[in-house]
Motif scaffolding. Structure first.
Motif, PDB file in Angstrom:
ATOM      1  N   ILE A  56     -12.391  27.728 -52.751  1.00  0.00           N
ATOM      2  CA  ILE A  56     -11.900  28.503 -51.582  1.00  0.00           C
ATOM      3  C   ILE A  56     -10.800  27.563 -51.228  1.00  0.00           C
ATOM      4  O   ILE A  56     -11.424  26.595 -50.329  1.00  0.00           O
ATOM      5  N   PRO A  57      -9.406  27.655 -51.201  1.00  0.00           N
ATOM      6  CA  PRO A  57      -8.587  26.769 -50.577  1.00  0.00           C
ATOM      7  C   PRO A  57      -8.230  26.855 -49.079  1.00  0.00           C
ATOM      8  O   PRO A  57      -7.525  25.954 -48.503  1.00  0.00           O
ATOM      9  N   HIS A  58      -8.474  27.883 -48.500  1.00  0.00           N
ATOM     10  CA  HIS A  58      -8.314  28.120 -47.196  1.00  0.00           C
ATOM     11  C   HIS A  58      -9.224  28.183 -46.118  1.00  0.00           C
ATOM     12  O   HIS A  58     -10.476  28.251 -46.567  1.00  0.00           O
ATOM     13  N   LYS A  59      -9.029  28.519 -44.909  1.00  0.00           N
ATOM     14  CA  LYS A  59     -10.052  28.645 -43.921  1.00  0.00           C
ATOM     15  C   LYS A  59     -11.142  30.118 -44.294  1.00  0.00           C
ATOM     16  O   LYS A  59     -10.544  31.002 -44.423  1.00  0.00           O
ATOM     17  N   ILE A  60     -12.221  29.821 -44.040  1.00  0.00           N
ATOM     18  CA  ILE A  60     -13.327  30.767 -44.276  1.00  0.00           C
ATOM     19  C   ILE A  60     -14.020  30.833 -43.068  1.00  0.00           C
ATOM     20  O   ILE A  60     -14.541  29.917 -42.779  1.00  0.00           O
TER      21      ILE A  60
END
Length: 354
Positions: A56-60
């Motif tokens: 997951i490359p983005h904020k979670i």
């Protein structure tokens, strides 16, 4: 044996039908209350932190209450796989006297947090934003006197049976969240809800408070930066969660231990009280199937009553078996993904929601 069931809300269903399901589609993960029930998810947790989160490359956003908060804290930590293993081992091997006091259980939980929670983990929350839900108590529920507290809980149970809208008389929702974390909630419910920034001074207290079961475990007095009061188990407010989590550009992943979904802890015995399908429009629920549950010893998933009904050794053996068999859930989830996440295996969320 079919070990898993997959349910999806309307938007999530359409997304899977058109695009499948991949890590980068995930914007949020939910962890529910439920104590040892989570053991049937142990290997799915391991799979997700090892093979899902790193892609997951983005904020979670990671939100949880009680044991779900402990699990999500592991997800957000520097070494999430080891943290999950530590949590599992410590929880499985709990040992108590014949009639443990709240102080004895409190000390055991404190030891559990020693192996999964460190203020240093806050340095690793840049992309994995942790949200810990706790309940700020009111009235008699704020007392540590068991008799007084029991009177308050009796009032909670009676009022909640009539309407869940009575619960804000007894509890506020307080969410301790990583700096920069922001939940994709379309609109909040009737609980007064506060957001407090996680920091070194309150991280441990916030986690402990989220799992502080009334009567059984001591509450936490005013974590740093939070509204004054005694804080207890987040499941009092959000047991399995029934909030409209609706990310603008992605989905919510919900690894859950059961197809039975209840908004609050006090709703467990109320058959009519279910989650709202509207609130779950963007959510994908992965849970053990009835067939898998029937294959477990005692034909049920672990629960806190096992402490009372089994000897210590029998309980530990049973819980270890549940953990071992949970490998099937992770394996079948991986198989479904490797097949392109066929929509034929997905049921509409309305099958388990109102």
């Amino acid at each position: 044996m079919q070990a898993i069931d997959i349910y999806a809300g309307s938007e999530a269903y359409r997304h899977i039908e058109q695009h499948g399901l991949k890590p980068e589609h995930t914007r949020m993960i939910i962890g529910a209350s439920g104590g040892p029930k989570w053991f049937v998810l142990s290997h799915l947790d391991r799979y997700l932190v090892e093979h899902w989160l790193p892609k997951i490359p983005h904020k979670i956003d990671l939100i949880g209450s009680s044991i779900g908060a402990f699990r999500m804290a592991c997800y957000a930590s520097k070494d999430p796989l080891q943290a999950i293993k530590n949590l599992e081992s410590n929880y499985v091997n709990q040992r108590y006297s014949a009639k443990p006091t709240a102080r004895e259980v409190t000390q055991s939980v404190e030891e559990m947090l020693d192996v999964i929670a460190s203020a240093e983990d806050l340095q690793h929350h840049q992309l994995r934003k942790l949200h810990i839900v706790a309940a700020r108590t009111k009235g008699y529920c704020s007392s540590e006197n068991k008799f007084v507290q029991s009177l308050g809980l009796a009032g909670v149970v009676l009022g909640n049976y009539m309407s869940r809208n009575t619960l804000p008389m007894w509890f506020d929702r307080v969410i301790f969240q990583s700096p920069g974390g922001e939940l994709p909630v379309e609109n909040w419910d009737k609980f007064k809800t506060s957001a407090i920034t996680l920091c070194e001074e309150n991280y441990r207290d916030a986690l402990f408070a989220s799992g502080a079961i009334p009567i059984v475990i001591e509450g936490v007095e005013t974590p740093y930066g939070a509204p004054k009061g005694l804080y207890r188990d987040g499941g009092m407010v959000d047991y399995h969660f029934d909030l409209p989590f609706k990310p603008k550009d992605g989905l919510v992943l919900y690894p859950h231990f059961s197809p039975v979904m209840k908004p609050g802890w006090f709703d467990k015995s109320i058959a009519r009280r279910k989650i709202s399908a509207h609130n779950y429009s963007h959510t994908v629920v992965i849970c053990p199937s009835r067939e898998f549950i029937d294959s477990l010893p005692h034909q049920k998933i672990p629960d806190r009553k096992d402490f009372e009904k089994m000897t210590t050794e029998a309980r530990i053996d049973y819980w270890k078996t549940a953990v071992e068999q949970s490998k099937q859930i992770a394996e079948q989830f991986d198989q479904w993904l490797s097949q392109g996440a066929p929509i034929s295996a997905v049921q509409p969320i309305e099958a388990i929601a109102n």
